[in-house]
Design a protein around this motif. Structure first.
Motif, PDB file in Angstrom:
ATOM      1  N   MET A   1       0.840  -1.194   0.000  1.00 57.85           N
ATOM      2  CA  MET A   1       0.000   0.000   0.000  1.00 57.85           C
ATOM      3  C   MET A   1       0.876   1.244   0.000  1.00 57.85           C
ATOM      4  O   MET A   1       1.840   1.349   0.764  1.00 57.85           O
ATOM      5  CB  MET A   1      -0.914   0.012   1.226  1.00 57.85           C
ATOM      6  N   VAL A   2       0.555   2.170  -0.869  1.00 62.88           N
ATOM      7  CA  VAL A   2       1.309   3.419  -0.968  1.00 62.88           C
ATOM      8  C   VAL A   2       1.029   4.272   0.258  1.00 62.88           C
ATOM      9  O   VAL A   2      -0.119   4.435   0.670  1.00 62.88           O
ATOM     10  CB  VAL A   2       0.913   4.182  -2.242  1.00 62.88           C
ATOM     11  N   THR A   3       2.098   4.809   0.853  1.00 62.71           N
ATOM     12  CA  THR A   3       1.968   5.621   2.060  1.00 62.71           C
ATOM     13  C   THR A   3       2.259   7.080   1.755  1.00 62.71           C
ATOM     14  O   THR A   3       2.737   7.436   0.665  1.00 62.71           O
ATOM     15  CB  THR A   3       2.930   5.138   3.145  1.00 62.71           C
ATOM     16  N   GLN A   4       1.998   7.954   2.743  1.00 61.59           N
ATOM     17  CA  GLN A   4       2.325   9.365   2.579  1.00 61.59           C
ATOM     18  C   GLN A   4       3.826   9.571   2.472  1.00 61.59           C
ATOM     19  O   GLN A   4       4.295  10.508   1.806  1.00 61.59           O
ATOM     20  CB  GLN A   4       1.743  10.169   3.741  1.00 61.59           C
ATOM     21  N   ALA A   5       4.604   8.682   3.114  1.00 65.03           N
ATOM     22  CA  ALA A   5       6.056   8.773   2.993  1.00 65.03           C
ATOM     23  C   ALA A   5       6.495   8.531   1.558  1.00 65.03           C
ATOM     24  O   ALA A   5       7.429   9.192   1.051  1.00 65.03           O
ATOM     25  CB  ALA A   5       6.723   7.759   3.926  1.00 65.03           C
ATOM     26  N   VAL A   7       4.725   9.185  -1.122  1.00 66.89           N
ATOM     27  CA  VAL A   7       4.344  10.386  -1.859  1.00 66.89           C
ATOM     28  C   VAL A   7       5.353  11.505  -1.601  1.00 66.89           C
ATOM     29  O   VAL A   7       5.744  12.242  -2.521  1.00 66.89           O
ATOM     30  CB  VAL A   7       2.923  10.835  -1.474  1.00 66.89           C
ATOM     31  N   ALA A   8       5.783  11.630  -0.343  1.00 71.62           N
ATOM     32  CA  ALA A   8       6.756  12.672   0.007  1.00 71.62           C
ATOM     33  C   ALA A   8       8.058  12.491  -0.753  1.00 71.62           C
ATOM     34  O   ALA A   8       8.632  13.460  -1.277  1.00 71.62           O
ATOM     35  CB  ALA A   8       7.006  12.641   1.513  1.00 71.62           C
ATOM     36  N   ARG A   9       8.567  11.238  -0.837  1.00 67.14           N
ATOM     37  CA  ARG A   9       9.813  10.989  -1.585  1.00 67.14           C
ATOM     38  C   ARG A   9       9.637  11.326  -3.062  1.00 67.14           C
ATOM     39  O   ARG A   9      10.520  11.928  -3.678  1.00 67.14           O
ATOM     40  CB  ARG A   9      10.231   9.526  -1.419  1.00 67.14           C
ATOM     41  N   ALA A  10       8.488  10.947  -3.632  1.00 76.07           N
ATOM     42  CA  ALA A  10       8.264  11.204  -5.057  1.00 76.07           C
ATOM     43  C   ALA A  10       8.144  12.696  -5.358  1.00 76.07           C
ATOM     44  O   ALA A  10       8.582  13.159  -6.415  1.00 76.07           O
ATOM     45  CB  ALA A  10       7.008  10.472  -5.522  1.00 76.07           C
ATOM     46  N   ALA A  11       7.566  13.450  -4.424  1.00 79.09           N
ATOM     47  CA  ALA A  11       7.372  14.884  -4.641  1.00 79.09           C
ATOM     48  C   ALA A  11       8.551  15.708  -4.150  1.00 79.09           C
ATOM     49  O   ALA A  11       8.610  16.919  -4.410  1.00 79.09           O
ATOM     50  CB  ALA A  11       6.096  15.344  -3.936  1.00 79.09           C
ATOM     51  N   LEU A  43       1.141   7.580  -8.029  1.00 75.62           N
ATOM     52  CA  LEU A  43       1.473   6.402  -7.229  1.00 75.62           C
ATOM     53  C   LEU A  43       0.235   5.594  -6.826  1.00 75.62           C
ATOM     54  O   LEU A  43       0.360   4.473  -6.338  1.00 75.62           O
ATOM     55  CB  LEU A  43       2.220   6.830  -5.957  1.00 75.62           C
ATOM     56  N   GLY A  44      -0.958   6.162  -7.041  1.00 75.92           N
ATOM     57  CA  GLY A  44      -2.182   5.466  -6.642  1.00 75.92           C
ATOM     58  C   GLY A  44      -2.423   5.515  -5.151  1.00 75.92           C
ATOM     59  O   GLY A  44      -2.937   4.557  -4.569  1.00 75.92           O
ATOM     60  N   TYR A  45      -2.060   6.634  -4.511  1.00 77.45           N
ATOM     61  CA  TYR A  45      -2.236   6.763  -3.062  1.00 77.45           C
ATOM     62  C   TYR A  45      -3.714   6.788  -2.696  1.00 77.45           C
ATOM     63  O   TYR A  45      -4.526   7.443  -3.344  1.00 77.45           O
ATOM     64  CB  TYR A  45      -1.561   8.046  -2.563  1.00 77.45           C
ATOM     65  N   ARG A  46      -4.073   6.050  -1.649  1.00 79.70           N
ATOM     66  CA  ARG A  46      -5.427   6.058  -1.102  1.00 79.70           C
ATOM     67  C   ARG A  46      -5.353   6.393   0.380  1.00 79.70           C
ATOM     68  O   ARG A  46      -4.493   5.858   1.094  1.00 79.70           O
ATOM     69  CB  ARG A  46      -6.104   4.681  -1.259  1.00 79.70           C
TER      70      ARG A  46
END
Length: 327
Positions: A1-5, A7-11, A43-46
């Motif tokens: 599962m994609v996490t906020q962490a 997303v943070a690395r990708a952004a 990333l498909g974050y949910r």
């Protein structure tokens, strides 16, 4: 599962900034928010609803318990509640439980999901159980007399509806009355409705006999139809009315599709308005009832208002009789 962490690395930002951006904080620059949202989408974050509810103390969930899925009136109620819940950015969870025993498991499951409140439609739970439930979670009943305590109730004005129904049947030529209802153990409102109808009949000097619509149909209604005096039939709801209508038509003598026995039902669902049935039925303002039910739950939970509601609120809505061919 994609996490906020992730997303943070990708952004290329901190996890805290991701959290602020995803929650719509105005402190995040527009360009940064767009970059974070684009990374989250790629990333498909949910959103982890469980984690979010633990952090905020609110799940954004309202639980709905229906007695069954056969009656289209309950479908009307569910859709109206869904609209009222969605307007608040919340989610409606629907479960089914007929009878007192069958209802306890679904209610416990909804509570385990940390719902902010419960809407129970014609529940078969005992008054004491409902009052205890109201101490644990905001509860609003639809279609049943309130048990008191902190449990709110929204329902049809049964006395006014009974007066309209009985008066209509008498005007249609009924000399005696028959109430066809489900097992009161499955639908506790059958008892209250029957009592209201009986009281209205007595005021006009008539007797009301009761016939239960069971798994084998309503053979008791067939016996009532052959007795002396023109019968008028009241069905507890439109689903029960179809069973009653089949018996009435089977005993038909003449061109009248009602078989000479006027029939009035409750709920005025799409079944009542279908040409092949054309049932006279008591309409309930479902949309208004649903809006009030969700508002009551949100006020008791503190999501709206100050949360200091106090004792039970009991609202009755006026009936509207939709007259069709069946009477």
């Amino acid at each position: 599962m994609v996490t906020q962490a992730d997303v943070a690395r990708a952004a290329g930002v901190s996890r805290g900034l991701v959290s602020l951006a995803l929650n719509g904080s105005p402190s995040v620059a527009a360009s940064t928010r767009e970059r974070i949202l684009a990374a989250a989408q790629e990333l498909g974050y949910r959103l982890n609803a469980t984690a979010a509810s633990l952090a905020s103390g609110r799940s954004g969930l309202i639980g709905l318990l229906l007695p069954d899925l056969r009656n289209p009136f309950f479908d009307f109620v569910a859709h109206a509640l869904q609209e009222a819940v969605a307007q608040r950015g919340m989610t409606l969870l629907v479960t089914v439980g007929a009878g007192a025993r069958a209802a306890r498991g679904p209610v416990d499951a909804l509570l385990a999901l940390r719902v902010e409140g419960l809407v129970l439609v014609s529940p078969a739970l005992a008054d004491e159980e409902l009052r205890e439930l109201g101490e644990v979670c905001p509860v609003c009943l639809i279609g049943r007399a309130g048990p008191g305590g902190r449990v709110d109730t929204i329902r049809l004005d049964e006395r006014a509806a009974a007066h309209d129904v009985i008066s209509h049947l008498v005007q249609a030529g009924a000399e005696r009355l028959v109430y066809v209802c489900p097992d009161p153990g499955q639908d506790p409102n059958a008892t209250e409705r029957g009592q209201a109808l009986a009281a209205a009949a007595r005021q006009l000097g008539l007797r009301l006999d009761t016939v239960v619509d069971g798994a084998s149909g309503v053979p008791g209604l067939r016996d009532q139809l052959v007795r002396a005096g023109a019968p008028g039939v009241v069905a507890h709801n439109d689903v029960v009315a179809l069973d009653a209508l089949s018996v009435i038509r089977a005993s038909q003598r003449g061109p009248d599709p009602s078989g000479g026995a006027p029939l009035v039902s409750y709920d005025d669902t799409y079944l009542a308005s279908r040409e092949e049935f054309s049932l006279t039925s008591v309409e309930q303002p479902v949309e208004a009832m649903a809006r009030d039910a969700v508002r009551f739950v949100c006020e008791r939970s503190g999501r709206e208002g100050d949360g200091e509601v106090g004792g039970a609120r009991n609202v009755t809505v006026p009936p509207v009789l939709a007259v069709r061919r069946s009477s």
